[in-house]
Design a protein around this motif. Structure first.
Motif, PDB file in Angstrom:
ATOM      1  N   GLY A 160      -8.294   5.585 -15.169  1.00 19.11           N
ATOM      2  CA  GLY A 160      -8.611   4.538 -16.077  1.00 19.11           C
ATOM      3  C   GLY A 160      -8.540   3.332 -15.352  1.00 19.11           C
ATOM      4  O   GLY A 160      -8.594   2.033 -16.317  1.00 19.11           O
ATOM      5  N   ILE A 161      -8.744   3.021 -14.194  1.00 21.58           N
ATOM      6  CA  ILE A 161      -8.420   1.684 -13.454  1.00 21.58           C
ATOM      7  C   ILE A 161     -10.058   1.668 -12.814  1.00 21.58           C
ATOM      8  O   ILE A 161     -10.552   2.228 -12.223  1.00 21.58           O
ATOM      9  N   THR A 162     -10.498   0.152 -12.852  1.00 23.69           N
ATOM     10  CA  THR A 162     -11.656  -0.166 -12.305  1.00 23.69           C
ATOM     11  C   THR A 162     -11.327  -0.803 -11.048  1.00 23.69           C
ATOM     12  O   THR A 162     -10.601  -1.569 -10.890  1.00 23.69           O
ATOM     13  N   LEU A 215      -0.768   3.112  -9.495  1.00 25.40           N
ATOM     14  CA  LEU A 215      -2.061   2.370  -9.240  1.00 25.40           C
ATOM     15  C   LEU A 215      -2.325   1.246 -10.383  1.00 25.40           C
ATOM     16  O   LEU A 215      -2.748   0.014 -10.029  1.00 25.40           O
ATOM     17  N   ARG A 216      -1.654   1.303 -11.389  1.00 23.85           N
ATOM     18  CA  ARG A 216      -1.762   0.271 -12.403  1.00 23.85           C
ATOM     19  C   ARG A 216      -0.986  -0.948 -12.229  1.00 23.85           C
ATOM     20  O   ARG A 216      -1.292  -2.074 -12.234  1.00 23.85           O
ATOM     21  N   GLU A 217       0.103  -0.722 -11.345  1.00 20.93           N
ATOM     22  CA  GLU A 217       0.978  -1.713 -10.954  1.00 20.93           C
ATOM     23  C   GLU A 217       0.627  -2.378  -9.739  1.00 20.93           C
ATOM     24  O   GLU A 217       0.508  -3.502  -9.687  1.00 20.93           O
ATOM     25  N   GLN A 218      -0.429  -1.598  -9.050  1.00 18.95           N
ATOM     26  CA  GLN A 218      -0.920  -2.446  -7.682  1.00 18.95           C
ATOM     27  C   GLN A 218      -2.207  -2.888  -8.040  1.00 18.95           C
ATOM     28  O   GLN A 218      -2.722  -3.542  -7.025  1.00 18.95           O
ATOM     29  N   PRO A 267       0.765  -1.269  -0.028  1.00 16.32           N
ATOM     30  CA  PRO A 267      -0.050  -0.168   0.061  1.00 16.32           C
ATOM     31  C   PRO A 267       0.714   1.286   0.181  1.00 16.32           C
ATOM     32  O   PRO A 267       0.394   2.343  -0.473  1.00 16.32           O
ATOM     33  N   VAL A 268       2.051   1.234   0.571  1.00 18.73           N
ATOM     34  CA  VAL A 268       3.011   2.332   0.478  1.00 18.73           C
ATOM     35  C   VAL A 268       3.296   2.882  -1.066  1.00 18.73           C
ATOM     36  O   VAL A 268       3.483   4.087  -1.107  1.00 18.73           O
ATOM     37  N   ALA A 269       3.224   2.027  -1.841  1.00 19.34           N
ATOM     38  CA  ALA A 269       3.474   2.202  -3.000  1.00 19.34           C
ATOM     39  C   ALA A 269       2.459   3.234  -3.703  1.00 19.34           C
ATOM     40  O   ALA A 269       3.006   3.863  -4.519  1.00 19.34           O
TER      41      ALA A 269
END
Length: 98
Positions: A92-94, A59-62, A35-37
């Motif tokens: 653009g993340i769901t 956000l895309r990575e996580q 979550p720190v990322a």
């Protein structure tokens, strides 16, 4: 002025929780869940500012980790917050239904 104080307090809460959750790391689809990322997103989550490109990249990575975060009682409220949903949408993340 009170609004800025509240935003600062919320931001600090998010950062503190993220720092406490460093031990939550796990591997999902080759990604280290941390979550720190997502700390580059903290400002956008707690304000009306748009997310930075660094936030959207993290956000895309996580994204494979989001279900794990949603299942964690300490993180669920942040992932399900209106600010987090706004940032995810702007990137653009769901956010998955887990």
């Amino acid at each position: 002025m009170a609004g800025k104080k509240k935003a600062c307090v919320r931001l600090m809460m998010v950062v503190v929780v993220m720092m406490m959750m460093v031990d939550f790391a796990q591997v999902a689809e080759g990604v280290t869940c941390s979550p720190v990322a997502l700390s580059p997103c903290a400002g956008a989550i707690t304000s009306s500012s748009p997310p930075s490109s660094a936030c959207c990249q993290k956000l895309r990575e996580q994204k494979p980790c989001l279900c794990g975060y949603l299942k964690n009682p300490s993180l669920r409220q942040y992932v399900n917050s209106p600010g987090a949903k706004k940032v995810a949408s702007a990137c653009g993340i769901t956010i998955p239904n887990c």
